[in-house]
Write a protein that holds these residues in place. Structure first.
Motif, PDB file in Angstrom:
ATOM      1  N   LEU A 166       1.062  19.685   2.771  1.00 22.12           N
ATOM      2  CA  LEU A 166       1.483  19.317   1.417  1.00 22.12           C
ATOM      3  C   LEU A 166       2.221  17.979   1.430  1.00 22.12           C
ATOM      4  CD1 LEU A 166       1.814  20.070  -1.579  1.00 22.12           C
ATOM      5  CD2 LEU A 166       3.938  21.208  -0.931  1.00 22.12           C
ATOM      6  N   LEU A 167       3.094  17.812   2.424  1.00 27.17           N
ATOM      7  CA  LEU A 167       3.834  16.557   2.495  1.00 27.17           C
ATOM      8  C   LEU A 167       2.936  15.378   2.856  1.00 27.17           C
ATOM      9  CD1 LEU A 167       7.166  17.691   4.150  1.00 27.17           C
ATOM     10  CD2 LEU A 167       6.823  16.892   1.827  1.00 27.17           C
ATOM     11  N   SER A 168       1.873  15.615   3.623  1.00 31.04           N
ATOM     12  CA  SER A 168       0.977  14.502   3.958  1.00 31.04           C
ATOM     13  C   SER A 168       0.239  14.013   2.722  1.00 31.04           C
ATOM     14  CB  SER A 168       0.002  14.925   5.050  1.00 31.04           C
ATOM     15  OG  SER A 168      -0.862  15.936   4.573  1.00 31.04           O
ATOM     16  N   TRP A 169      -0.189  14.924   1.852  1.00 29.81           N
ATOM     17  CA  TRP A 169      -0.810  14.494   0.601  1.00 29.81           C
ATOM     18  C   TRP A 169       0.190  13.753  -0.285  1.00 29.81           C
ATOM     19  CZ3 TRP A 169      -5.674  13.877   0.148  1.00 29.81           C
ATOM     20  CH2 TRP A 169      -6.563  14.688   0.853  1.00 29.81           C
ATOM     21  N   PHE A 170       1.424  14.226  -0.270  1.00 31.56           N
ATOM     22  CA  PHE A 170       2.479  13.556  -1.030  1.00 31.56           C
ATOM     23  C   PHE A 170       2.715  12.142  -0.495  1.00 31.56           C
ATOM     24  CE2 PHE A 170       7.071  12.671  -1.499  1.00 31.56           C
ATOM     25  CZ  PHE A 170       7.137  12.611  -2.873  1.00 31.56           C
ATOM     26  N   LEU A 171       2.730  11.999   0.821  1.00 32.49           N
ATOM     27  CA  LEU A 171       2.925  10.676   1.425  1.00 32.49           C
ATOM     28  C   LEU A 171       1.759   9.740   1.121  1.00 32.49           C
ATOM     29  CD1 LEU A 171       4.465  11.562   4.895  1.00 32.49           C
ATOM     30  CD2 LEU A 171       5.554  10.370   3.015  1.00 32.49           C
ATOM     31  N   ILE A 172       0.538  10.250   1.160  1.00 34.69           N
ATOM     32  CA  ILE A 172      -0.626   9.411   0.856  1.00 34.69           C
ATOM     33  C   ILE A 172      -0.582   8.960  -0.594  1.00 34.69           C
ATOM     34  CG2 ILE A 172      -3.139   9.469   0.586  1.00 34.69           C
ATOM     35  CD1 ILE A 172      -3.213  11.261   3.080  1.00 34.69           C
ATOM     36  N   LEU A 173      -0.252   9.854  -1.507  1.00 39.08           N
ATOM     37  CA  LEU A 173      -0.143   9.495  -2.919  1.00 39.08           C
ATOM     38  C   LEU A 173       0.968   8.471  -3.134  1.00 39.08           C
ATOM     39  CD1 LEU A 173      -1.012  10.037  -5.866  1.00 39.08           C
ATOM     40  CD2 LEU A 173       0.770  11.787  -5.933  1.00 39.08           C
ATOM     41  N   GLY A 174       2.107   8.678  -2.498  1.00 39.37           N
ATOM     42  CA  GLY A 174       3.206   7.725  -2.622  1.00 39.37           C
ATOM     43  C   GLY A 174       2.857   6.365  -2.055  1.00 39.37           C
ATOM     44  N   LEU A 175       2.144   6.344  -0.944  1.00 34.21           N
ATOM     45  CA  LEU A 175       1.725   5.079  -0.342  1.00 34.21           C
ATOM     46  C   LEU A 175       0.770   4.326  -1.259  1.00 34.21           C
ATOM     47  CD1 LEU A 175       1.779   3.235   2.140  1.00 34.21           C
ATOM     48  CD2 LEU A 175      -0.157   4.523   3.027  1.00 34.21           C
ATOM     49  N   LEU A 176      -0.176   5.036  -1.854  1.00 35.14           N
ATOM     50  CA  LEU A 176      -1.109   4.385  -2.783  1.00 35.14           C
ATOM     51  C   LEU A 176      -0.388   3.833  -4.011  1.00 35.14           C
ATOM     52  CD1 LEU A 176      -4.192   6.778  -2.608  1.00 35.14           C
ATOM     53  CD2 LEU A 176      -3.981   4.462  -1.676  1.00 35.14           C
ATOM     54  N   LEU A 177       0.561   4.604  -4.544  1.00 33.20           N
ATOM     55  CA  LEU A 177       1.324   4.120  -5.693  1.00 33.20           C
ATOM     56  C   LEU A 177       2.181   2.901  -5.323  1.00 33.20           C
ATOM     57  CD1 LEU A 177       2.425   7.442  -7.418  1.00 33.20           C
ATOM     58  CD2 LEU A 177       0.785   5.762  -8.244  1.00 33.20           C
ATOM     59  N   THR A 178       2.752   2.906  -4.132  1.00 33.38           N
ATOM     60  CA  THR A 178       3.547   1.765  -3.685  1.00 33.38           C
ATOM     61  C   THR A 178       2.682   0.525  -3.534  1.00 33.38           C
ATOM     62  OG1 THR A 178       5.030   3.270  -2.531  1.00 33.38           O
ATOM     63  CG2 THR A 178       5.155   0.957  -1.920  1.00 33.38           C
ATOM     64  N   LEU A 179       1.499   0.680  -2.965  1.00 31.18           N
ATOM     65  CA  LEU A 179       0.590  -0.468  -2.839  1.00 31.18           C
ATOM     66  C   LEU A 179       0.155  -0.982  -4.208  1.00 31.18           C
ATOM     67  CD1 LEU A 179      -1.606   0.623   0.189  1.00 31.18           C
ATOM     68  CD2 LEU A 179       0.103  -1.186   0.122  1.00 31.18           C
ATOM     69  N   LEU A 180      -0.069  -0.069  -5.140  1.00 35.63           N
ATOM     70  CA  LEU A 180      -0.441  -0.475  -6.492  1.00 35.63           C
ATOM     71  C   LEU A 180       0.690  -1.265  -7.159  1.00 35.63           C
ATOM     72  CD1 LEU A 180      -2.535  -0.218  -8.814  1.00 35.63           C
ATOM     73  CD2 LEU A 180      -1.279   1.812  -9.524  1.00 35.63           C
ATOM     74  N   MET A 181       1.914  -0.810  -7.003  1.00 34.71           N
ATOM     75  CA  MET A 181       3.053  -1.511  -7.595  1.00 34.71           C
ATOM     76  C   MET A 181       3.269  -2.873  -6.934  1.00 34.71           C
ATOM     77  SD  MET A 181       3.801   0.344  -9.988  1.00 34.71           S
ATOM     78  CE  MET A 181       5.390   0.109 -10.671  1.00 34.71           C
ATOM     79  N   ALA A 182       3.108  -2.943  -5.620  1.00 28.42           N
ATOM     80  CA  ALA A 182       3.264  -4.231  -4.930  1.00 28.42           C
ATOM     81  C   ALA A 182       2.192  -5.216  -5.383  1.00 28.42           C
ATOM     82  CB  ALA A 182       3.200  -4.020  -3.422  1.00 28.42           C
ATOM     83  N   THR A 183       0.985  -4.740  -5.595  1.00 22.97           N
ATOM     84  CA  THR A 183      -0.076  -5.610  -6.106  1.00 22.97           C
ATOM     85  C   THR A 183       0.260  -6.097  -7.510  1.00 22.97           C
ATOM     86  OG1 THR A 183      -1.676  -4.351  -4.810  1.00 22.97           O
ATOM     87  CG2 THR A 183      -2.552  -5.737  -6.565  1.00 22.97           C
ATOM     88  N   ALA A 184       0.794  -5.227  -8.344  1.00 26.85           N
ATOM     89  CA  ALA A 184       1.173  -5.627  -9.700  1.00 26.85           C
ATOM     90  C   ALA A 184       2.273  -6.679  -9.670  1.00 26.85           C
ATOM     91  CB  ALA A 184       1.615  -4.413 -10.506  1.00 26.85           C
ATOM     92  N   ILE A 185       3.241  -6.538  -8.779  1.00 27.19           N
ATOM     93  CA  ILE A 185       4.313  -7.530  -8.665  1.00 27.19           C
ATOM     94  C   ILE A 185       3.744  -8.874  -8.239  1.00 27.19           C
ATOM     95  CG2 ILE A 185       6.333  -8.198  -7.293  1.00 27.19           C
ATOM     96  CD1 ILE A 185       7.155  -5.270  -7.355  1.00 27.19           C
ATOM     97  N   LEU A 186       2.863  -8.860  -7.267  1.00 24.80           N
ATOM     98  CA  LEU A 186       2.272 -10.120  -6.805  1.00 24.80           C
ATOM     99  C   LEU A 186       1.432 -10.771  -7.895  1.00 24.80           C
ATOM    100  CD1 LEU A 186       1.308  -9.198  -3.147  1.00 24.80           C
ATOM    101  CD2 LEU A 186       3.184 -10.655  -3.927  1.00 24.80           C
ATOM    102  N   LEU A 187       0.759  -9.983  -8.701  1.00 25.37           N
ATOM    103  CA  LEU A 187      -0.027 -10.550  -9.795  1.00 25.37           C
ATOM    104  C   LEU A 187       0.866 -11.135 -10.886  1.00 25.37           C
ATOM    105  CD1 LEU A 187      -2.958  -8.012 -10.177  1.00 25.37           C
ATOM    106  CD2 LEU A 187      -3.057 -10.346  -9.306  1.00 25.37           C
ATOM    107  N   LEU A 188       2.021 -10.513 -11.129  1.00 27.72           N
ATOM    108  CA  LEU A 188       2.942 -11.035 -12.137  1.00 27.72           C
ATOM    109  C   LEU A 188       3.609 -12.320 -11.675  1.00 27.72           C
ATOM    110  CD1 LEU A 188       4.723  -7.941 -13.645  1.00 27.72           C
ATOM    111  CD2 LEU A 188       3.215  -9.541 -14.782  1.00 27.72           C
ATOM    112  N   ARG A 189       3.765 -12.500 -10.385  1.00 26.28           N
ATOM    113  CA  ARG A 189       4.429 -13.696  -9.868  1.00 26.28           C
ATOM    114  C   ARG A 189       3.531 -14.912  -9.891  1.00 26.28           C
ATOM    115  NH1 ARG A 189       8.753 -12.967  -5.425  1.00 26.28           N
ATOM    116  NH2 ARG A 189       8.358 -15.162  -5.451  1.00 26.28           N
ATOM    117  N   ARG A 190       2.224 -14.700 -10.108  1.00 25.73           N
ATOM    118  CA  ARG A 190       1.294 -15.828 -10.128  1.00 25.73           C
ATOM    119  C   ARG A 190       1.637 -16.761 -11.266  1.00 25.73           C
ATOM    120  NH1 ARG A 190      -4.845 -14.769 -10.546  1.00 25.73           N
ATOM    121  NH2 ARG A 190      -3.977 -14.020 -12.465  1.00 25.73           N
ATOM    122  N   PRO A 191       1.650 -18.073 -11.023  1.00 22.67           N
ATOM    123  CA  PRO A 191       1.928 -19.015 -12.130  1.00 22.67           C
ATOM    124  C   PRO A 191       0.757 -19.156 -13.065  1.00 22.67           C
ATOM    125  CG  PRO A 191       1.748 -20.194 -10.040  1.00 22.67           C
ATOM    126  CD  PRO A 191       1.582 -18.741  -9.754  1.00 22.67           C
TER     127      PRO A 191
END
Length: 150
Positions: A125-150
């Motif tokens: 159960l925790l491994s699925w939770f970690l995979i979901l959290g990792l995917l959400l973190t990568l999605l948020m990091a991508t959104a931050i990088l896209l917002l920083r684009r001039p």
């Protein structure tokens, strides 16, 4: 003996936050150095400061000027209220919100990883939770990088 204090007029805050149209023919003070003057650059719709040499583009709605700087990830925008330039802070708030969400998801991932190490019997159960959290973190990091684009 009663005396009355002079009546103070209420300060109108609404006029300080209302954007006025920027006229290209006028000369404005520089919002960066506060010492130079913004003048229209010939054959463009941009202002240049006579002192600090910054260049500001006028937005199509003619309500804001935007500092044209390559090195700054978030472009600064100001509007003229009739007396002074007021910095518009919407773009920085969006980036801060996403950064906070990414940080909190990172904390959740760390707590989940510690839980998986301490309680190995419920690892599936925790491994699925970690995979979901990792995917959400990568999605948020991508959104931050896209917002920083001039």
């Amino acid at each position: 003996m009663a005396f009355s204090s002079p009546r103070k007029l209420p300060r109108q805050k609404s006029s300080l936050r209302v954007a006025q149209l920027i006229e290209p023919t006028k000369i404005y003070p520089c919002p960066c150095c506060h010492q130079g003057q913004l003048r229209l650059i010939t054959l463009t719709e941009a202002f240049g400061c006579s002192r600090c040499q910054h260049i500001f583009a006028i937005t199509p709605d003619r309500l804001h000027i935007e500092q044209l700087a390559v090195s700054y990830p978030y472009r600064k925008m100001w509007f003229w209220n009739g007396h002074q330039w007021v910095l518009r802070r919407e773009n920085a708030l969006q980036g801060s919100t996403l950064l906070g969400l990414t940080f909190s998801l990172g904390v959740v991932l760390v707590v989940g990883f510690i839980g998986a190490v301490l309680f190995p019997s419920q690892t599936q159960l925790l491994s699925w939770f970690l995979i979901l959290g990792l995917l959400l973190t990568l999605l948020m990091a991508t959104a931050i990088l896209l917002l920083r684009r001039p």
